[in-house]
Design a protein around this motif. Structure first.
Motif, PDB file in Angstrom:
ATOM      1  N   LEU A   1       0.823  -1.206   0.000  1.00 52.54           N
ATOM      2  CA  LEU A   1       0.000   0.000   0.000  1.00 52.54           C
ATOM      3  C   LEU A   1       0.859   1.260   0.000  1.00 52.54           C
ATOM      4  N   ASP A   2       1.976   1.209   0.718  1.00 52.63           N
ATOM      5  CA  ASP A   2       2.794   2.419   0.812  1.00 52.63           C
ATOM      6  C   ASP A   2       3.830   2.520  -0.307  1.00 52.63           C
ATOM      7  N   PHE A   3       4.183   1.388  -0.875  1.00 54.51           N
ATOM      8  CA  PHE A   3       5.221   1.422  -1.906  1.00 54.51           C
ATOM      9  C   PHE A   3       4.733   0.661  -3.120  1.00 54.51           C
ATOM     10  N   GLU A   4       3.607   1.092  -3.614  1.00 60.39           N
ATOM     11  CA  GLU A   4       2.886   0.324  -4.610  1.00 60.39           C
ATOM     12  C   GLU A   4       3.747  -0.145  -5.761  1.00 60.39           C
ATOM     13  N   ASP A   5       4.406   0.806  -6.407  1.00 61.46           N
ATOM     14  CA  ASP A   5       5.028   0.445  -7.674  1.00 61.46           C
ATOM     15  C   ASP A   5       6.403  -0.194  -7.515  1.00 61.46           C
ATOM     16  N   GLU A   6       6.826  -0.397  -6.276  1.00 61.03           N
ATOM     17  CA  GLU A   6       8.159  -0.958  -6.111  1.00 61.03           C
ATOM     18  C   GLU A   6       8.136  -2.417  -5.706  1.00 61.03           C
ATOM     19  N   MET A   7       6.930  -2.947  -5.517  1.00 59.50           N
ATOM     20  CA  MET A   7       6.850  -4.269  -4.912  1.00 59.50           C
ATOM     21  C   MET A   7       6.350  -5.307  -5.900  1.00 59.50           C
ATOM     22  N   PRO A   8       6.816  -6.533  -5.741  1.00 61.58           N
ATOM     23  CA  PRO A   8       6.232  -7.614  -6.534  1.00 61.58           C
ATOM     24  C   PRO A   8       4.779  -7.797  -6.108  1.00 61.58           C
ATOM     25  N   PRO A   9       3.933  -8.257  -7.009  1.00 61.10           N
ATOM     26  CA  PRO A   9       2.517  -8.395  -6.639  1.00 61.10           C
ATOM     27  C   PRO A   9       2.311  -9.401  -5.509  1.00 61.10           C
ATOM     28  N   LEU A  10       1.201  -9.230  -4.836  1.00 65.58           N
ATOM     29  CA  LEU A  10       0.912 -10.032  -3.657  1.00 65.58           C
ATOM     30  C   LEU A  10       0.179 -11.299  -4.076  1.00 65.58           C
ATOM     31  N   ASP A  11       0.561 -12.419  -3.484  1.00 64.03           N
ATOM     32  CA  ASP A  11      -0.167 -13.657  -3.763  1.00 64.03           C
ATOM     33  C   ASP A  11      -1.319 -13.780  -2.770  1.00 64.03           C
ATOM     34  N   LEU A  12      -2.489 -13.420  -3.245  1.00 61.11           N
ATOM     35  CA  LEU A  12      -3.636 -13.375  -2.341  1.00 61.11           C
ATOM     36  C   LEU A  12      -3.982 -14.742  -1.767  1.00 61.11           C
ATOM     37  N   ASN A  13      -3.739 -15.787  -2.549  1.00 61.18           N
ATOM     38  CA  ASN A  13      -4.090 -17.115  -2.056  1.00 61.18           C
ATOM     39  C   ASN A  13      -3.269 -17.487  -0.830  1.00 61.18           C
ATOM     40  N   ILE A  14      -1.990 -17.161  -0.880  1.00 64.69           N
ATOM     41  CA  ILE A  14      -1.134 -17.467   0.261  1.00 64.69           C
ATOM     42  C   ILE A  14      -1.626 -16.702   1.490  1.00 64.69           C
ATOM     43  N   ILE A  15      -1.954 -15.424   1.261  1.00 65.28           N
ATOM     44  CA  ILE A  15      -2.438 -14.603   2.366  1.00 65.28           C
ATOM     45  C   ILE A  15      -3.695 -15.224   2.967  1.00 65.28           C
ATOM     46  N   MET A  16      -4.607 -15.623   2.085  1.00 69.63           N
ATOM     47  CA  MET A  16      -5.866 -16.170   2.590  1.00 69.63           C
ATOM     48  C   MET A  16      -5.625 -17.480   3.334  1.00 69.63           C
ATOM     49  N   ASP A  17      -4.717 -18.292   2.813  1.00 71.87           N
ATOM     50  CA  ASP A  17      -4.401 -19.543   3.520  1.00 71.87           C
ATOM     51  C   ASP A  17      -3.875 -19.245   4.915  1.00 71.87           C
ATOM     52  N   LYS A  18      -2.996 -18.249   4.985  1.00 78.51           N
ATOM     53  CA  LYS A  18      -2.419 -17.913   6.290  1.00 78.51           C
ATOM     54  C   LYS A  18      -3.505 -17.460   7.258  1.00 78.51           C
ATOM     55  N   ILE A  19      -4.389 -16.625   6.745  1.00 76.28           N
ATOM     56  CA  ILE A  19      -5.459 -16.129   7.612  1.00 76.28           C
ATOM     57  C   ILE A  19      -6.308 -17.295   8.099  1.00 76.28           C
ATOM     58  N   HIS A  20      -6.573 -18.208   7.186  1.00 76.34           N
ATOM     59  CA  HIS A  20      -7.388 -19.355   7.549  1.00 76.34           C
ATOM     60  C   HIS A  20      -6.701 -20.179   8.638  1.00 76.34           C
ATOM     61  N   SER A  21      -5.418 -20.400   8.473  1.00 72.84           N
ATOM     62  CA  SER A  21      -4.742 -21.243   9.466  1.00 72.84           C
ATOM     63  C   SER A  21      -4.631 -20.518  10.808  1.00 72.84           C
ATOM     64  N   MET A  22      -4.550 -19.182  10.732  1.00 70.61           N
ATOM     65  CA  MET A  22      -4.549 -18.433  11.990  1.00 70.61           C
ATOM     66  C   MET A  22      -5.872 -18.594  12.708  1.00 70.61           C
ATOM     67  N   SER A  23      -6.951 -18.510  11.945  1.00 71.12           N
ATOM     68  CA  SER A  23      -8.267 -18.685  12.566  1.00 71.12           C
ATOM     69  C   SER A  23      -8.332 -20.031  13.257  1.00 71.12           C
ATOM     70  N   GLN A  24      -7.788 -21.029  12.599  1.00 67.21           N
ATOM     71  CA  GLN A  24      -7.848 -22.356  13.202  1.00 67.21           C
ATOM     72  C   GLN A  24      -7.046 -22.414  14.494  1.00 67.21           C
ATOM     73  N   ASP A  25      -5.885 -21.743  14.471  1.00 67.95           N
ATOM     74  CA  ASP A  25      -5.071 -21.711  15.702  1.00 67.95           C
ATOM     75  C   ASP A  25      -5.860 -21.080  16.838  1.00 67.95           C
ATOM     76  N   VAL A  26      -6.527 -19.982  16.513  1.00 65.38           N
ATOM     77  CA  VAL A  26      -7.292 -19.302  17.560  1.00 65.38           C
ATOM     78  C   VAL A  26      -8.413 -20.203  18.052  1.00 65.38           C
ATOM     79  N   GLU A  27      -9.074 -20.846  17.107  1.00 64.39           N
ATOM     80  CA  GLU A  27     -10.150 -21.759  17.494  1.00 64.39           C
ATOM     81  C   GLU A  27      -9.632 -22.813  18.453  1.00 64.39           C
ATOM     82  N   SER A  28      -8.496 -23.375  18.124  1.00 67.88           N
ATOM     83  CA  SER A  28      -8.034 -24.483  18.960  1.00 67.88           C
ATOM     84  C   SER A  28      -7.572 -23.965  20.318  1.00 67.88           C
ATOM     85  N   ALA A  29      -7.056 -22.741  20.317  1.00 65.40           N
ATOM     86  CA  ALA A  29      -6.681 -22.179  21.611  1.00 65.40           C
ATOM     87  C   ALA A  29      -7.932 -21.941  22.461  1.00 65.40           C
ATOM     88  N   LEU A  30      -8.993 -21.498  21.787  1.00 66.09           N
ATOM     89  CA  LEU A  30     -10.237 -21.272  22.513  1.00 66.09           C
ATOM     90  C   LEU A  30     -10.846 -22.583  22.982  1.00 66.09           C
TER      91      LEU A  30
END
Lengths: 733, 572
Positions: free
Chosen positions: B282-311
């Protein structure tokens, strides 16, 4: 009777808890006892009030403190040397400060080392970009000039982050650096109340009460004013470096300013040094663009300014992309010992967001190539800015290095890259009004506060300009809260946090950036600018009409319903969501990927709205839930954050604070609890301790003042008759 | 005019002095509307500055070093202000909640969860359902009037019968709106009520925070006030002492905490890492390689699972302490007592061929995955004229009503009978009286006598979708008991727990952090689902990282920036 009216009026405004606060501070007792002490000011509304008698009440103290004659405002011969506000420096901070001050009606003097270099863009002639563009919009909303000039002088414009959310969408303009400077200069020259003079300021003139009285120049001139704004940029004891060679200079070819630092130190200011740099410029005619990737401007141009008068499209120029090659990296690796950082003769590291090419190559060795942007500097100048290629290498290596870049094989270099070192004053010495804490009436803005960038400078400039004028006028100073704007965030960070490098604005520095967008900069700040008299009637009318149209349109979208039809079909196709019967247009806009344009295409749009207004409507509706949530989060936080801290609080005496907190708080002297919590080394436990101390102090003061009031009343009762005013009902209600 | 009205005569008599004073104060202080300077104060200041009929001289005080009487400007986005109704913006300051009766000793009969803050009533309204229910859903309590009702969790299940005591501002301990919920005194119960309040929007109070608020809102007198600081430090010292004692008493538990800390830190780091990735774009738009949204979403998903299991660990924790009550019900002579004996590996219940042998409720303890379970064998439920058996049947029904889980036993030999249907109806009616659903497992016993029944039952069971699970057992051979245990675990939400038991426990503070994180991640996932732009993802990621932070109000921005500059080659 007049007093009675006033009295009742205030009571109404105070509401129920009036009594609580009534006794909560201890006003100085003599003021309390003397009704004549309270002074009222006439609201200063000019430009053209030539008569303005004894301009500013504050001057009475100044006049008393100085030798007679010199500060006599009615004197005829010396009138030229006496001003309300003196701005030192004609850069981007200085221009905004001088303009704001003059527009507020203060007689303003702009002192600059070189009139031909007013509003010069010594580094990349570009305005905007993420976070910086928000600053420009905000300055414009306060009727600053930077946005208008950039709109008039652009070579190319692009909106960045288009699809990443309205808050991070950012306009960036490549500008014509000569034209920019000329335009700004002509605005400065033609503004009423504003005088310009070439001078090198070497000292600050002080009054008796730790207040500023004016400035003293190298050639012995004295200029007097109750407010002085210092915007010294890179000039204070500036020194430029190319390789191992250095010379005193503020910028290449311009002499530094000497003496001021020492004099500020003598006054007790803490100074330090920062370093920044600029890459080489090459001759555009010697570059072969044929093999390079062009970067065109946007087809539909966006604007910084909210003033449609400057929305005049012009032909755009193209920028180009090239890359470093293996040969580039080889030359740098072979000559690392020739660079200041790796050769070891300069300790200071440059800013992290602006590393030299040698830094990039050393730190990211696995990257085979780095992007380099080639950006024109003007329509009439052959200079090309080589962005991403700043270096500390000696000049003899710079051309060979440039020639390793594709397209630049035969280039000729017009200016070498150089670094500049300069004095700055860590900004914790300023309050959030940008007035220094030590000396009343003295303001700092721009690189002197440790920032970098034209936009950051302009943002500080306009605030210090406003406050300098208001101070001279005896008015309350303006502080933009952190949550109100990027300008507020910038200043809050500067005066609160420890600086490790020149400060650049970034969107991630703002905690609630969704609320601080470009599109709502005007509705956040223009009302304020209007109230303090910065926005003229024409702009105010435009603003009000725009807001009315947006508000009307939102109302219309809420009420118009559709069932089936082409629009519904298209919306469900684009969004992938079904459209229920009798859906409002508003509900359609809330669906993913649905933009106002779709309404236009199907004849449901409002043709009276401009593109910008439609965008505002769309954002307000589409992200309403998020915006409201952020707003309510903010308000929860703000309750405590905005609690004021007394200025005379002796942190060293508060034993419940940690030692580190005592030291840091004594140094920064924050103005609010929120600011205190952002000071490094202050823990939540320290904040709790502070709150307790505040409340305990308040109680003590309350006891004392109650005691005093009772005494005072008793004394008065003996002297005066009871007037026949029936205020009891109001009082007890 | 509280203080002034104490001496109305004096006020009347000395109006000129007062007038001066008022004018002076008008110059110095913004008009407050609440005791804490809130938003409205700031707005008012601003308003004040701008619209004041007479400009005021502000730096008259000699003591002040500068005219630092600033106008404070809060975000006054006029566009937003235009569509926000006043009720949307009333909430100022946070609402805190905590268990205010002592924990740790033997449970008291009654425990209290206290809520304090501007939205105390609305939070309480979300969790508390008064017995006398008004037509509209908003709970509009009368101050200092006790109300009887139940606390419901977010899914509408009854947690406990409670008394709610609303004490509205300023007539309360903290001078804010306070609601005290009196529930049963066991720790489990209190914690469940507290957690519900936290889920409904309250934040967990810091030690001593109620007293701190009381003080800051002017509640305690000066001499008391000066002790508050000491009080609060003393509390934290006491807490430290308690922690020390804990180390000696229960080293393992501390160690478990540490494991969770590590786990949590890594969760927080994951949030920061994701923020780094996104913010850099967001801050350095034109200098960065594009973001792999799938990886990001996978990470978010696995984080949710971690939180679930902690709960889940929190759930497990609760169950560890309270255990589960399982009622075994059924017609006479379907093998309930045999099942109990087989499961508890004892001869706890007398087993005969005679229907109606069991007359009273018989308890036996088993442990499933470390969770203590109390099995309650009941008299076979049937219409009977035998006085003793009749009492037994009534008791059976009462037990079924009070259990966490019901195992309804039927005989594979006899198949589903009309009496079973009748019995089921009885259980169902029992359930509706408490308002919450007790899960029921259908255990088809004596499966060894009729192996073909497994296929037949599939059809029969469909009509009774009340059953959450169905297992086939044989009390004699012990067949199907493992299935039964698994079914039990699944129903209480602990199926994912390894048989070795959990490695950690979760305390209240951690639980709150996890609840907040879970909420943030849920919002984040819905943002992703609604295809909102990238910037909106950062809002909830930030919230998640903040919730997982060790310190309230820590500076995430700088951490993210350092990460960005450390990780990416940025800069022009």
């Amino acid at each position: 009777m007049a007093t009675t009216t006033l009295f009742t009026l205030h009571l109404c405004r105070f509401g129920q808890s009036f009594s609580k606060k009534l006794f909560s501070t201890s006003p100085s007792s003599d003021t309390l006892l003397n009704p004549h002490h309270v002074t009222f000011h006439h609201k200063l509304r000019r430009p053209n009030s030539s008569s303005a008698p004894a301009f500013f009440r504050r001057f009475s103290t100044v006049a008393a403190a100085s030798t007679s004659g010199e500060v006599n405002y009615d004197g005829i011969g010396t009138a030229d040397e006496k001003y309300d506000v003196i701005v030192v420096g004609g850069g981007h901070a200085g221009c905004e400060a001088a303009l704001a001050s003059a527009r507020l009606g203060a007689r303003t003097l702009l002192l600059t080392l070189n009139i031909d270099r007013i509003a010069w863009q010594p580094c990349n002639p570009a305005v905007g970009g993420p976070a910086k563009s928000q600053l420009v919009h905000e300055v414009d909303a306060l009727s600053g000039e930077i946005g208008k000039i950039a709109d008039r002088c652009y070579l190319q414009k692009r909106v960045l982050n288009v699809s990443r959310g309205p808050a991070v969408r950012a306009l960036r303009a490549q500008t014509d650096k000569r034209e920019y400077a000329m335009q700004m200069k002509s605005v400065v020259e033609s503004t009423p109340n504003l005088s310009i003079r070439e001078a090198m300021v070497t000292d600050i003139l002080l009054g008796k009460n730790d207040n500023v009285e004016g400035v003293c120049t190298f050639f012995g001139m004295k200029f007097y004013a109750p407010s002085v704004v210092l915007t010294t940029g890179t000039f204070m004891s500036g020194k430029i470096w190319v390789g191992r060679t250095s010379m005193p200079a503020g910028r290449a070819g311009e002499s530094a300013s000497h003496g001021l630092t020492e004099n500020l130190q003598r006054l007790g200011f803490e100074t330090d040094r920062l370093k920044t740099g600029t890459p080489a410029r090459v001759d555009i005619r010697t570059v072969d663009f044929s093999g390079l990737e062009p970067q065109h401007g946007d087809k539909e141009v966006s604007w910084f300014s909210f003033d449609p008068d400057v929305h005049i499209e012009r032909e755009q120029m193209c920028c180009y992309l090239t890359r470093t090659t293996g040969r580039t990296h080889q030359i740098i690796r072979d000559n690392l010992h020739e660079t200041p950082t790796y050769g070891g003769w300069v300790e200071a590291k440059g800013p992290r967001y602006c590393p030299s090419i040698e830094d990039k190559i050393v730190r990211f060795q696995d990257k085979e190539s780095h992007q380099i942007f080639l950006e024109p500097e003007g329509r009439s100048v052959p200079e090309l800015y080589v962005q991403g290629f700043s270096t500390g290498l000696p000049e003899r290596l710079q051309l060979p290095l440039l020639r390793t870049l594709p397209g630049l094989e035969n280039c000729s270099m017009l200016r070498p890259a150089y670094a500049v070192e300069y004095d700055y004053l860590p900004a914790h010495q300023c309050a959030r009004s940008l007035m220094t804490k030590k000396i009343q009436g003295l303001f700092f803005s721009g690189q002197i506060n440790g920032t970098t960038g034209y936009e950051e400078a302009a943002a500080q400039g306009i605030i210090s300009g406003i406050n300098a004028a208001r101070y001279a006028d005896g008015k309350q100073l303006i502080v933009l809260e952190r949550e109100s704007s990027y300008i507020g965030t910038l200043i809050d960070d500067l005066v609160t946090k420890d600086l490790r490098e020149p400060y650049r604005m970034l969107t991630s520095r703002s905690e609630h950036r969704l609320l601080l967008r470009s599109d709502n900069a005007d509705s956040r700040l223009t009302p304020l600018a209007h109230e303090i008299g910065l926005i003229d009637d024409r702009r105010w009318k435009l603003y009000q009409e725009k807001q009315a149209r947006i508000s009307e349109e939102k109302k219309r979208l809420r009420s118009v319903r559709i069932s089936g039809g082409d629009l519904a079909a298209e919306v469900s196709r684009v969004s992938g969501q079904p459209v229920r019967d009798s859906s409002t247009l508003e509900s359609l806009l809330k669906k993913p990927h649905i933009q106002y344009g779709i309404l236009d295409e199907h004849g449901f749009g409002n043709i009276e709205l401009s593109r910008i207004e439609k965008e505002c409507v769309e954002i307000d509706i589409k992200y309403e839930g998020f915006i409201l949530r952020q707003q309510s989060q903010l308000q929860q936080m703000v309750t405590q954050q905005h609690r004021q801290l007394p200025e005379d609080l002796d942190y060293h005496m508060i034993t419940t604070l940690s030692i580190e907190a005592r030291e840091k708080l004594s140094k920064v002297r924050p103005q609010t609890i929120g600011q205190a919590s952002r000071v490094g080394g202050v823990s939540p436990a320290d904040i709790t301790a502070l709150l307790i101390v505040l409340e305990a102090n308040r109680r003590k003061a309350q006891e004392q003042s109650r005691y005093k009031i009772m005494n005072a009343m008793r004394a008065k009762a003996l002297e005066e008759e009871v007037p026949e005013v029936s205020c009891t009902e109001t009082v007890s209600s | 005019m509280l203080r002034a009205s104490e001496k109305p005569n004096a006020v009347m008599a000395h109006l000129p002095a007062l007038r001066v004073l008022l004018r002076h104060i008008n110059c110095l202080i913004p008009p407050p509307r609440t005791s804490m300077p809130a938003l409205c104060t700031i707005r008012a200041t601003c308003h004040f500055l701008l619209l004041s009929p007479k400009p005021r001289k502000l730096h008259a005080t000699a003591t002040s070093k500068g005219p630092e009487n600033h106008a404070l400007l809060l975000n006054r986005d006029e566009r937003v202000a235009r569509n926000v109704t006043p009720s949307d913006v009333v909430e100022k300051g946070s609402t805190i909640a905590a268990i205010v009766t002592s924990l740790g000793g033997p449970p008291g009969a009654v425990g209290i969860v206290r809520l304090s803050g501007p939205s105390a009533v609305s939070v309480a309204g979300r969790v508390f359902r008064p017995a006398k229910r008004s037509k509209n859903n908003d709970w509009k309590p009368m101050s200092h009037v006790v109300e009887y009702g139940v606390v419901l969790d977010s899914e509408g299940n009854v947690i406990d019968e409670v008394l709610a005591v609303p004490m509205l501002a300023p007539k309360s301990y903290t001078r804010e709106d306070v609601v005290e919920i009196q529930c049963h005194g066991s720790e489990v119960c209190l914690r469940r009520v507290l957690r519900t309040c936290l889920e409904a929007g309250a934040t967990l109070a810091q030690p001593g925070e109620f007293t701190l608020r009381a003080f800051l809102n002017g509640r305690l007198d000066l001499s008391q006030a000066e002790n508050v600081g000491r009080l609060i430090t003393a509390k934290s010292v006491a807490a430290a002492d308690a922690a020390l004692a804990g180390i000696q008493a229960c080293l393992t538990r501390i160690w478990f905490d540490l494991i969770l800390q590590c786990n949590k830190i890594s969760l927080r780091m994951q949030c920061i890492e994701l923020l780094t990735e996104i913010e850099a774009r967001l801050d350095f738009e034109d200098e960065m390689p594009p973001l792999d949204l799938n990886i990001i979403m996978d990470k978010i998903h696995s984080m949710s699972q971690d939180v679930e299991s902690a709960l889940e660990a929190e759930n497990y924790d609760r169950l560890l302490q309270s255990g589960l009550q399982i009622a075994i019900v059924g017609r006479p002579n379907v093998g309930k007592s045999s099942l109990l004996n087989a499961w508890s590996k004892s001869e706890r219940a007398i087993v005969t061929e005679i229907a109606g042998t069991t007359r009273d409720v018989i308890e036996a303890s088993v442990s499933v995955n470390g969770i203590p379970i109390t099995l309650l064998d009941t008299a076979g439920i049937r219409d009977t004229d035998d006085v003793v058996e009749k009492i037994g049947v009534e008791r059976s029904e009462a037990v079924a009503r009070g259990a966490d889980l019901i195992i309804m036993t039927v005989s594979a030999v006899e198949g589903w009978t009309s009496e079973d249907t009748k019995l089921l109806e009885r259980i169902q009616s029992a359930k509706s009286s408490t308002g919450s659903l007790i899960p029921v497992i259908l255990a088809v016993n004596k499966i060894d006598c009729n192996p073909r029944a497994e296929t037949d039952w599939d059809r029969g069971c469909q009509s009774h979708d009340i059953f959450s699970k169905r297992v086939f057992t044989c009390a004699v051979t012990g067949q199907g008991l493992q299935d039964l245990e698994r079914a039990v675990l699944e129903l209480v939400g602990l199926d994912a727990i390894p048989s070795g038991g959990r490695q950690w426990t979760v305390n209240q503070r951690q639980c709150e952090q996890l609840v907040r994180t879970k909420e943030a991640l849920e919002r984040l996932q819905s943002s992703i689902k609604e295809e909102l732009p990238l910037d909106f993802w950062t809002i909830d990621l930030r919230d998640a990282a903040l919730s997982l932070g060790q310190i309230i109000g820590e500076d995430i921005s700088e951490e993210v920036l350092s990460n960005i500059f450390g990780k990416f080659c940025i800069g022009k």
